[in-house]
Design a protein around this motif. Structure first.
Motif, PDB file in Angstrom:
ATOM      1  N   ARG A  45       0.837  -1.199   0.000  1.00 57.80           N
ATOM      2  CA  ARG A  45       0.000   0.000   0.000  1.00 57.80           C
ATOM      3  C   ARG A  45       0.873   1.251   0.000  1.00 57.80           C
ATOM      4  O   ARG A  45       0.621   2.230   0.696  1.00 57.80           O
ATOM      5  CB  ARG A  45      -0.930  -0.014   1.217  1.00 57.80           C
ATOM      6  N   ASP A 101      -0.312   4.903  -0.235  1.00 58.24           N
ATOM      7  CA  ASP A 101      -0.885   5.572   0.938  1.00 58.24           C
ATOM      8  C   ASP A 101       0.185   6.086   1.899  1.00 58.24           C
ATOM      9  O   ASP A 101      -0.135   6.775   2.866  1.00 58.24           O
ATOM     10  CB  ASP A 101      -1.809   4.608   1.695  1.00 58.24           C
ATOM     11  N   HIS A 102       1.430   5.733   1.671  1.00 58.92           N
ATOM     12  CA  HIS A 102       2.515   6.129   2.571  1.00 58.92           C
ATOM     13  C   HIS A 102       3.608   6.815   1.747  1.00 58.92           C
ATOM     14  O   HIS A 102       4.562   6.181   1.290  1.00 58.92           O
ATOM     15  CB  HIS A 102       3.073   4.912   3.316  1.00 58.92           C
ATOM     16  N   ALA A 123      -1.645   8.979   5.384  1.00 63.94           N
ATOM     17  CA  ALA A 123      -1.272   7.629   5.806  1.00 63.94           C
ATOM     18  C   ALA A 123      -2.139   7.160   6.968  1.00 63.94           C
ATOM     19  O   ALA A 123      -2.580   6.001   7.012  1.00 63.94           O
ATOM     20  CB  ALA A 123       0.200   7.595   6.196  1.00 63.94           C
ATOM     21  N   LEU A 124      -2.406   8.068   7.927  1.00 68.44           N
ATOM     22  CA  LEU A 124      -3.226   7.713   9.082  1.00 68.44           C
ATOM     23  C   LEU A 124      -4.639   7.328   8.650  1.00 68.44           C
ATOM     24  O   LEU A 124      -5.177   6.298   9.073  1.00 68.44           O
ATOM     25  CB  LEU A 124      -3.275   8.882  10.062  1.00 68.44           C
ATOM     26  N   ALA A 167      -5.673   6.378   5.647  1.00 67.23           N
ATOM     27  CA  ALA A 167      -5.649   5.175   4.817  1.00 67.23           C
ATOM     28  C   ALA A 167      -5.495   3.922   5.668  1.00 67.23           C
ATOM     29  O   ALA A 167      -6.134   2.894   5.409  1.00 67.23           O
ATOM     30  CB  ALA A 167      -4.521   5.270   3.798  1.00 67.23           C
ATOM     31  N   ASP A 168      -4.653   3.988   6.698  1.00 69.70           N
ATOM     32  CA  ASP A 168      -4.457   2.831   7.571  1.00 69.70           C
ATOM     33  C   ASP A 168      -5.731   2.504   8.350  1.00 69.70           C
ATOM     34  O   ASP A 168      -6.092   1.331   8.513  1.00 69.70           O
ATOM     35  CB  ASP A 168      -3.308   3.098   8.546  1.00 69.70           C
ATOM     36  N   GLU A 169      -6.404   3.541   8.847  1.00 71.20           N
ATOM     37  CA  GLU A 169      -7.642   3.319   9.602  1.00 71.20           C
ATOM     38  C   GLU A 169      -8.736   2.750   8.698  1.00 71.20           C
ATOM     39  O   GLU A 169      -9.484   1.852   9.095  1.00 71.20           O
ATOM     40  CB  GLU A 169      -8.113   4.630  10.239  1.00 71.20           C
ATOM     41  N   ASN A 208      -8.290   1.009   5.953  1.00 71.46           N
ATOM     42  CA  ASN A 208      -7.914  -0.359   5.611  1.00 71.46           C
ATOM     43  C   ASN A 208      -8.233  -1.311   6.760  1.00 71.46           C
ATOM     44  O   ASN A 208      -8.746  -2.420   6.547  1.00 71.46           O
ATOM     45  CB  ASN A 208      -6.430  -0.423   5.275  1.00 71.46           C
ATOM     46  N   ALA A 209      -7.941  -0.873   7.995  1.00 75.70           N
ATOM     47  CA  ALA A 209      -8.239  -1.705   9.163  1.00 75.70           C
ATOM     48  C   ALA A 209      -9.739  -1.936   9.299  1.00 75.70           C
ATOM     49  O   ALA A 209     -10.188  -3.037   9.642  1.00 75.70           O
ATOM     50  CB  ALA A 209      -7.687  -1.048  10.428  1.00 75.70           C
ATOM     51  N   GLU A 220     -10.777  -4.521   6.660  1.00 72.84           N
ATOM     52  CA  GLU A 220     -10.362  -5.871   7.034  1.00 72.84           C
ATOM     53  C   GLU A 220     -11.259  -6.432   8.134  1.00 72.84           C
ATOM     54  O   GLU A 220     -11.654  -7.604   8.096  1.00 72.84           O
ATOM     55  CB  GLU A 220      -8.905  -5.857   7.488  1.00 72.84           C
TER      56      GLU A 220
END
Length: 221
Positions: free
Chosen positions: A139, A142-143, A158-159, A161-163, A165-166, A169
């Motif tokens: 990914r 996103d970073h 990035a923050l 996108a990570d949230e 994605n989590a 999932e």
């Protein structure tokens, strides 16, 4: 994937006769959770077309304090059409929790439990494969170490996108968990029915078999 509204309506009417008002209320309240929320005018137009096609019929329910109501029921032709749809090929789309799958499963569960189990297995296979192909993917977009424009906050990007994605999932994991639980429930139901059927068959065979004493008397022994 877009599901034709006629199939959920046929499923509703196969379970119980309903007025157009009752159907419209169901789509407004329950249907919104499965992508079936429709304007009442669309419901009434569809009921009229379905009656013309011979899939539903109605009787008039006289009301003393309100206008008479049309109470709709599924015809044999309509029920046959519903069964053909339930048993038609299902191709899981990329998006999980698809309204068509939920609609098919709901109707299959009340008319053909083995088909419901098959649908669950097909959906489970598709979602497990989806997780295997995408979980832990690169990914990098996103970073970013730096952005093309100075106004872009790469750390916030990035923050977020990570949230997101989590969240995705966790959502598909929860969906798979529910599918597995439903698979276990239906498997148990089918096993219980098979056991009950075997017991009833054994009882019938015992009752049909002549006793030895009765057989001896009839043969003069």
């Amino acid at each position: 994937m877009t599901m034709k509204l006629e199939f959920p309506l046929l499923g509703l009417l196969a379970a119980r006769s309903m007025t157009g008002y009752d159907i419209a209320r169901w789509t407004r309240v329950e249907g919104k959770f499965s992508g079936l929320d429709r304007h009442p005018s669309q419901i009434y137009r569809l009921l009229s077309r379905m009656e013309t096609e011979g899939w539903v019929s109605h009787v008039v329910d006289p009301r003393s304090t309100a206008p008479d109501a049309k109470v709709y029921s599924v015809t044999d032709a309509g029920f046959a059409r519903l069964l053909r749809w339930v048993h038609s090929v299902y191709s899981p789309p990329r998006r999980f929790q698809d309204p068509e799958f939920i609609g098919r499963l709901r109707i299959a569960a009340m008319v053909d439990l083995p088909r419901a189990l098959q649908l669950l297995e097909e959906e489970l296979e598709a979602r497990r494969r989806q997780v295997a192909e995408n979980r832990g993917r690169d990914r990098g977009e996103d970073h970013l170490s730096e952005a093309a424009r100075p106004e872009i906050d790469v750390h916030a990007l990035a923050l977020f996108a990570d949230e997101l994605n989590a969240y995705g999932e966790a959502a598909i994991d929860q969906w798979i968990s529910w599918l597995e639980r439903m698979h276990d429930v239906i498997t148990q139901q089918l096993a219980q029915r098979a056991e009950q059927g075997a017991t009833e068959q054994g009882t019938i065979e015992q009752g049909a078999a002549p006793s030895k004493s009765g057989s001896s008397e009839r043969t003069g022994r």
